[in-house]
Design an enzyme around this catalytic site. Structure first.
Site, PDB file in Angstrom:
ATOM      1  N   PHE A  33       0.829  -1.219   0.000  1.00 41.67           N
ATOM      2  CA  PHE A  33       0.000   0.000   0.000  1.00 41.67           C
ATOM      3  C   PHE A  33       0.861   1.265   0.000  1.00 41.67           C
ATOM      4  CE2 PHE A  33      -2.054   2.845   3.361  1.00 41.67           C
ATOM      5  CZ  PHE A  33      -2.655   3.670   2.427  1.00 41.67           C
ATOM      6  N   LEU A  45      10.562  -0.668   3.562  1.00 42.26           N
ATOM      7  CA  LEU A  45       9.161  -0.681   3.990  1.00 42.26           C
ATOM      8  C   LEU A  45       8.621  -2.092   4.194  1.00 42.26           C
ATOM      9  CD1 LEU A  45       7.716   1.926   1.414  1.00 42.26           C
ATOM     10  CD2 LEU A  45       8.875   2.392   3.569  1.00 42.26           C
ATOM     11  N   LYS A  66      25.462  -0.340   4.038  1.00 37.58           N
ATOM     12  CA  LYS A  66      26.865  -0.211   4.464  1.00 37.58           C
ATOM     13  C   LYS A  66      27.808  -0.417   3.282  1.00 37.58           C
ATOM     14  CE  LYS A  66      30.284  -2.565   7.392  1.00 37.58           C
ATOM     15  NZ  LYS A  66      30.482  -3.677   8.357  1.00 37.58           N
ATOM     16  N   TYR A  76       5.024  -7.843  15.886  1.00 44.68           N
ATOM     17  CA  TYR A  76       5.170  -6.614  15.087  1.00 44.68           C
ATOM     18  C   TYR A  76       5.769  -5.488  15.929  1.00 44.68           C
ATOM     19  CZ  TYR A  76       3.891  -2.803  11.909  1.00 44.68           C
ATOM     20  OH  TYR A  76       3.922  -1.710  11.065  1.00 44.68           O
ATOM     21  N   GLN A  96      28.154   2.062  14.840  1.00 44.29           N
ATOM     22  CA  GLN A  96      29.298   1.161  14.661  1.00 44.29           C
ATOM     23  C   GLN A  96      29.948   1.285  13.292  1.00 44.29           C
ATOM     24  OE1 GLN A  96      28.726  -2.792  16.321  1.00 44.29           O
ATOM     25  NE2 GLN A  96      29.716  -3.694  14.536  1.00 44.29           N
ATOM     26  N   THR A 102      -2.375   5.279   8.670  1.00 43.03           N
ATOM     27  CA  THR A 102      -2.421   5.873   7.332  1.00 43.03           C
ATOM     28  C   THR A 102      -3.482   5.142   6.516  1.00 43.03           C
ATOM     29  OG1 THR A 102      -0.044   6.321   7.485  1.00 43.03           O
ATOM     30  CG2 THR A 102      -1.045   6.476   5.305  1.00 43.03           C
ATOM     31  N   ARG A 141      -7.914  -3.410   8.845  1.00 44.52           N
ATOM     32  CA  ARG A 141      -7.709  -2.072   9.396  1.00 44.52           C
ATOM     33  C   ARG A 141      -9.022  -1.285   9.376  1.00 44.52           C
ATOM     34  NH1 ARG A 141      -1.607  -0.353   7.440  1.00 44.52           N
ATOM     35  NH2 ARG A 141      -1.836  -1.832   5.743  1.00 44.52           N
TER      36      ARG A 141
END
Length: 443
Positions: A131, A191, A223, A263, A280, A293, A304
């Site tokens: 989404f 995400l 990195k 979660y 580090q 959202t 939701r």
């Protein structure tokens, strides 16, 4: 006397665009901004043409014969959404009598900015078919950047980004980020992770593994490539908060062994890992704590509250509120979130940043607002429901937080970001999206 329409060319229907007004009463014509050396501004009507009827299909009866009244009504709605961008729509044909689609690759990509190589970013978006990810991909593609999407399609769908497949700036890879992935990139928007309770509780071990191993792999990639790394964290890191509203300095009140812990604690350890790599190994990191959202492309059955309410109301079913309806939430529209993510990625802010709307609603009040918005859209489009949907109350799920509202002071001070979309305007657009999908036969 009117000249008969050619069967191969259905009548073009002109109609005024859907106008959206921001919190100050000004019309919203663009989203994004030119800030921190990064121009993210695009016209709202171009974005709408991608998600409102993004896979619009021409009815077989329209393609082969003069329009019926039903076809004409469908074309009228489409004209409101596409606003002259029909040339960039799918030319697939929908056969209503058999509820089948004849897909075609014959479609033209929307125009994207032509950027000099020095300005063009190579952006990796994990969970980019989800989404939030798909809206971020739309924005980055229209801005002219090179975008690679990683997704295992557990909750994401290829249809959310299929309108970019084949574009020279776009690549879609089916990949589970629990496994390492190698690519060259300048920015990583991380995400990937199921975000709705039914999905992340479906396989709790997999959820926490995705949060930890997936973040570890992407930080390792950042990195190696010296890419800037942004992780989408969540308001769930605050748990059932004892402080209201929640600032970024609040450490949270989380049950580490409850049904939501996979979660909540997964995102908390992902943040820990992110700042470990920063301290580090000097990785350039950003942490976005995303609050509730909503918007088009939200899975209608992901559990939701916004999608639940809208789909129930459109189907004429009673709307389900859990608990007494006095628990509160704050809801932000998807375009505000994408503005916030892009601003954070390109700013110098390395501390966690809340991105959410501070307008607070009780769930009971919000159900009333959704019902009112659905009725408004139905009235505008001449749809008369058989009865008025009712609001029914059921027992509260375990560990469901009572209050959740962000303190967005840091976002305003550091990013000059604040929500523009009212909850009502966003809801209206989302209702139109679901209603169009129902008319199209894909919902």
């Amino acid at each position: 006397m009117t000249t008969p329409q050619s069967p191969s060319k259905p009548r073009r229907i002109n109609t005024s665009p859907i106008r959206a007004l921001d919190k100050d009463g000004n019309e919203i014509t663009t989203v994004g901004f030119n800030r921190f050396g990064f121009d993210s501004e695009v016209p709202i009507d171009v974005l709408r043409s991608l998600y409102l009827r993004s896979h619009y299909v021409v009815s077989a009866s329209v393609a082969t014969s003069p329009q019926t009244l039903e076809d004409e009504a469908q074309e009228f709605q489409h004209a409101k959404f596409s606003q002259g961008h029909e040339v960039y729509q799918s030319k697939s044909i929908y056969h209503p009598e058999t509820r089948s689609i004849s897909y075609t690759t014959l479609s033209r990509f929307p125009p994207v900015k032509l950027l000099a190589p020095s300005k063009r970013k190579r952006v990796l978006v994990t969970g980019g078919a989800g989404f939030v990810g798909s809206h971020l991909v739309d924005r980055l593609m229209l801005l002219g950047h090179e975008v690679t999407v990683l997704d295992n399609f557990f909750t994401g769908s290829k249809t959310t980004v299929s309108h970019w497949v084949g574009h020279p700036n776009f690549e879609l890879v089916r990949h589970d980020i629990v496994e390492p992935f190698m690519i060259e990139c300048d920015q990583i928007y991380h995400l990937a992770c199921p975000a709705s309770p039914p999905h992340y509780q479906f396989n709790a071990v997999k959820t926490i593994k995705t949060s930890f191993m997936g973040t570890l792999n992407m930080l390792g990639l950042a990195k190696r490539t010296k890419a800037r790394f942004l992780i989408s964290s969540t308001s769930e890191v605050y748990g059932d908060p004892e402080v209201h509203p929640q600032t970024e300095e609040y450490w949270g009140h989380v049950n580490p062994i409850g049904p939501r812990a996979c979660y909540d604690e997964g995102k908390r350890v992902a943040e820990t890992l992110t700042y470990g790599f920063q301290r580090q190994d000097g990785v350039d990191v950003r942490v976005a704590r995303i609050f509730n959202t909503y918007g088009p492309r939200m899975n209608p059955y992901d559990g939701r509250v916004v999608s639940n309410f809208i789909v129930q109301a459109l189907n004429g079913e009673d709307m389900t509120v859990y608990g007494d309806g006095k628990q509160t939430r704050s809801f932000q529209y998807i375009h505000d979130l994408i503005d916030g993510l892009i601003a954070l990625m390109n700013s110098d802010e390395t501390r966690p940043v809340n991105i959410g709307n501070s307008d607070e609603f009780s769930i009971g009040e919000f159900a009333e607002l959704v019902r009112e918005t659905v009725e408004k859209v139905q009235a505008e489009e001449g749809t008369k429901p058989a009865r008025r949907v009712q609001i029914v109350y059921k027992p509260m799920p375990t560990d469901d937080p009572q209050k959740r509202r962000p303190d967005t002071t840091r976002a305003f001070e550091s990013l000059r970001w604040k929500p523009r979309w009212t909850v009502r305007m966003g809801l209206e657009e989302m209702v139109r999206y679901y209603k169009a999908k129902m008319a199209e036969g894909s919902l």
